[in-house]
Design a protein around this motif. Structure first.
Motif, mmCIF file in Angstrom:
data_model
loop_
_atom_site.group_PDB
_atom_site.id
_atom_site.type_symbol
_atom_site.label_atom_id
_atom_site.label_comp_id
_atom_site.label_asym_id
_atom_site.label_seq_id
_atom_site.Cartn_x
_atom_site.Cartn_y
_atom_site.Cartn_z
ATOM 1 N N ASP A 1 73.756 53.304 10.074
ATOM 2 C CA ASP A 1 75.051 53.687 10.656
ATOM 3 C C ASP A 1 75.538 52.622 11.635
ATOM 4 O O ASP A 1 76.720 52.312 11.701
ATOM 5 N N TRP A 2 74.602 52.066 12.410
ATOM 6 C CA TRP A 2 75.014 51.025 13.351
ATOM 7 C C TRP A 2 75.393 49.743 12.588
ATOM 8 O O TRP A 2 76.443 49.149 12.854
ATOM 9 N N LEU A 3 74.555 49.324 11.635
ATOM 10 C CA LEU A 3 74.828 48.073 10.919
ATOM 11 C C LEU A 3 76.139 48.142 10.123
ATOM 12 O O LEU A 3 76.764 47.120 9.872
ATOM 13 N N ALA A 4 76.549 49.365 9.769
ATOM 14 C CA ALA A 4 77.826 49.514 9.059
ATOM 15 C C ALA A 4 78.989 49.104 9.946
ATOM 16 O O ALA A 4 80.099 48.879 9.477
ATOM 17 N N THR A 5 78.745 48.996 11.252
ATOM 18 C CA THR A 5 79.836 48.680 12.187
ATOM 19 C C THR A 5 79.816 47.225 12.677
ATOM 20 O O THR A 5 80.721 46.816 13.389
ATOM 21 N N VAL A 6 78.777 46.461 12.340
ATOM 22 C CA VAL A 6 78.658 45.135 12.965
ATOM 23 C C VAL A 6 79.324 43.997 12.183
ATOM 24 O O VAL A 6 79.328 42.865 12.641
ATOM 25 N N GLY A 7 79.860 44.289 11.008
ATOM 26 C CA GLY A 7 80.482 43.226 10.227
ATOM 27 C C GLY A 7 79.464 42.497 9.369
ATOM 28 O O GLY A 7 78.340 42.974 9.186
ATOM 29 N N PRO A 8 79.852 41.317 8.835
ATOM 30 C CA PRO A 8 78.977 40.646 7.873
ATOM 31 C C PRO A 8 77.630 40.251 8.476
ATOM 32 O O PRO A 8 77.569 39.719 9.575
ATOM 33 N N HIS A 9 76.568 40.559 7.748
ATOM 34 C CA HIS A 9 75.226 40.139 8.175
ATOM 35 C C HIS A 9 74.288 40.125 6.973
ATOM 36 O O HIS A 9 74.487 40.842 6.000
ATOM 37 N N LEU A 10 73.275 39.282 7.068
ATOM 38 C CA LEU A 10 72.189 39.312 6.087
ATOM 39 C C LEU A 10 71.136 40.274 6.613
ATOM 40 O O LEU A 10 70.883 40.319 7.816
ATOM 41 N N TYR A 11 70.520 41.025 5.721
ATOM 42 C CA TYR A 11 69.420 41.903 6.114
ATOM 43 C C TYR A 11 68.190 41.436 5.340
ATOM 44 O O TYR A 11 68.075 41.665 4.132
ATOM 45 N N CYS A 12 67.317 40.692 6.016
ATOM 46 C CA CYS A 12 66.147 40.101 5.360
ATOM 47 C C CYS A 12 64.936 41.010 5.556
ATOM 48 O O CYS A 12 64.500 41.222 6.688
ATOM 49 N N CYS A 13 64.422 41.527 4.445
ATOM 50 C CA CYS A 13 63.335 42.495 4.523
ATOM 51 C C CYS A 13 62.245 42.165 3.511
ATOM 52 O O CYS A 13 62.241 41.102 2.896
ATOM 53 N N GLY A 14 61.307 43.080 3.335
ATOM 54 C CA GLY A 14 60.210 42.926 2.373
ATOM 55 C C GLY A 14 59.707 44.310 2.039
ATOM 56 O O GLY A 14 60.487 45.193 1.722
ATOM 57 N N HIS A 15 58.387 44.525 2.140
ATOM 58 C CA HIS A 15 57.754 45.834 2.049
ATOM 59 C C HIS A 15 57.685 46.368 0.611
ATOM 60 O O HIS A 15 56.630 46.784 0.157
ATOM 61 N N VAL A 16 58.809 46.405 -0.082
ATOM 62 C CA VAL A 16 58.796 46.718 -1.516
ATOM 63 C C VAL A 16 58.634 45.364 -2.211
ATOM 64 O O VAL A 16 59.450 44.471 -2.009
ATOM 65 N N PHE B 1 71.384 42.509 -2.827
ATOM 66 C CA PHE B 1 72.394 43.507 -3.177
ATOM 67 C C PHE B 1 73.202 43.928 -1.966
ATOM 68 O O PHE B 1 72.812 43.692 -0.826
ATOM 69 N N ARG B 2 74.376 44.515 -2.258
ATOM 70 C CA ARG B 2 75.291 44.954 -1.208
ATOM 71 C C ARG B 2 75.291 46.476 -1.199
ATOM 72 O O ARG B 2 75.899 47.092 -2.070
ATOM 73 N N PRO B 3 74.597 47.090 -0.227
ATOM 74 C CA PRO B 3 74.576 48.561 -0.180
ATOM 75 C C PRO B 3 75.984 49.105 0.043
ATOM 76 O O PRO B 3 76.715 48.590 0.895
ATOM 77 N N GLU B 4 76.328 50.142 -0.708
ATOM 78 C CA GLU B 4 77.682 50.707 -0.645
ATOM 79 C C GLU B 4 78.044 51.218 0.747
ATOM 80 O O GLU B 4 79.166 51.049 1.211
ATOM 81 N N ASP B 5 77.057 51.841 1.411
ATOM 82 C CA ASP B 5 77.384 52.465 2.702
ATOM 83 C C ASP B 5 77.262 51.500 3.889
ATOM 84 O O ASP B 5 77.436 51.899 5.030
ATOM 85 N N VAL B 6 76.915 50.244 3.623
ATOM 86 C CA VAL B 6 76.934 49.226 4.694
ATOM 87 C C VAL B 6 77.741 48.044 4.147
ATOM 88 O O VAL B 6 77.197 47.049 3.692
ATOM 89 N N PRO B 7 79.055 48.147 4.222
ATOM 90 C CA PRO B 7 79.914 47.195 3.516
ATOM 91 C C PRO B 7 79.715 45.737 3.931
ATOM 92 O O PRO B 7 79.901 44.842 3.130
ATOM 93 N N GLY B 8 79.292 45.479 5.179
ATOM 94 C CA GLY B 8 79.142 44.098 5.622
ATOM 95 C C GLY B 8 77.794 43.492 5.305
ATOM 96 O O GLY B 8 77.518 42.367 5.699
ATOM 97 N N GLN B 9 76.945 44.233 4.629
ATOM 98 C CA GLN B 9 75.555 43.775 4.491
ATOM 99 C C GLN B 9 75.240 43.135 3.142
ATOM 100 O O GLN B 9 75.624 43.634 2.097
ATOM 101 N N LEU B 10 74.534 42.014 3.198
ATOM 102 C CA LEU B 10 73.894 41.450 2.010
ATOM 103 C C LEU B 10 72.394 41.585 2.254
ATOM 104 O O LEU B 10 71.842 40.949 3.157
ATOM 105 N N CYS B 11 71.762 42.463 1.491
ATOM 106 C CA CYS B 11 70.344 42.759 1.690
ATOM 107 C C CYS B 11 69.503 41.860 0.785
ATOM 108 O O CYS B 11 69.723 41.806 -0.429
#
Ligand SMILES: [Fe+2]
Ligand SMILES: [Fe+2]
Length: 296
Positions: A206-221, A227-237
């Protein structure tokens, strides 16, 4: 700017001292003995190290699970094998994954920080690390000790992260959020994320949906995606997958990501090891993702 993003290397060492097999490590060791060692092939480390060095990245970002059961020997093996990446801490960022906090004591004693703390600007999370005048990494740590593979981001971290990003303004115009846990996964990977998700992912989302464009660098899986999650429009995961992991299906070859930031443009390439050689697979290209930003 060229960033190499890796995750989930999972160094492992057999440990036969029964006293050290107490608690959750027992299940970790059982998993190893049941075949994990076969699928995380440490023999691949030298070619991985060499491949990354050849790219001459400006920065290397490792988003957790450096080890398998957070043993001191596993951390030592990582430091030894990756020595040529780690010579300049100003060019490397490493955050913990759940396996780096595997036991209560490893978590409590901050063992990850004892071995790899110099690759973060400070011990306590969150933090914001500037890479250049417009690019910054926000480090988050939702790992918890022993109890579960599920993460939880402490409320305090979320509040502080908001403050850091607001205060940074344009200095974080190219914001890279580094967090071991994905907050969403594409298509059929979502099913794999569910049992080991971050339980309060919604609050972060919910917070990241408000911060504008950002990369979300993760792992774990242990799968590669952009991909671009629908509910976080500014995010490239972005998830690089695991560089030593051979999945049973063979659909996720081991590898890592090369992320190129050129002004506002973002490009991600997957360097995949086919078993015979490295293959470069374009994963995404987002023109003007960060808007108009001076070349960098
Ligand atoms: Fe992992
Ligand atoms: Fe993990």
């Amino acid at each position: 700017m060229r960033i190499v993003h890796l995750s989930d290397i999972h160094f492992w060492q057999y440990e036969f001292n029964p006293l050290r097999l107490l608690s959750k490590r027992l299940t970790g060791m059982a998993a190893l003995l049941a075949g994990r060692a076969r699928r995380f092939r440490l023999a691949g480390v030298p070619r991985l190290v060499e491949r990354v060095n050849r790219l001459e990245p400006d920065h290397i970002l490792i988003t957790g699970d450096m080890t398998t059961t957070a043993l001191p020997d596993e951390f030592r093996a990582a430091r030894r094998a990756l020595a040529s990446w780690l010579s300049d801490p100003s060019r490397v960022t490493i955050i913990p994954g759940n396996h780096d906090r595997y036991t209560w004591w490893a978590h409590r004693s901050r063992r990850f920080e004892a071995f790899l703390g110099e690759f973060a600007p400070r011990r306590e999370y969150p933090w914001l690390r500037r890479l250049d005048p417009v690019t910054a990494i926000l480090g988050l740590d939702p790992t918890r000790a022993a109890v579960t593979a599920r993460g939880k981001l402490p409320r305090r971290q979320l509040v502080e992260a908001r403050r850091l990003v607001e205060r940074a303004g344009n200095q974080a115009a190219r914001l890279i959020v580094a967090c071991h846990y994905p907050i969403a996964a594409p298509g059929d990977q979502a099913r794999r994320l569910t049992p080991k998700r971050m339980i309060n992912a919604r609050e972060l989302r919910d917070w990241l949906a408000t911060v504008g464009p950002h990369l979300y660098c993760c792992g774990h899986v242990h799968a590669t995606w952009a991909f671009r999650p629908e509910d976080v429009p500014g995010q490239l995961c972005l998830n690089p997958g695991a560089p030593l992991f051979w999945s049973r299906s063979g659909r996720n070859p081991p590898g890592f990501l090369e992320i190129i930031l050129d002004g506002g443009h973002v490009e991600a390439l997957h360097h995949a090891w086919t078993g015979e050689g490295w293959e470069v697979r374009p994963l995404c290209r987002e023109e003007g993702f960060f808007g108009t930003i001076g070349q960098g």
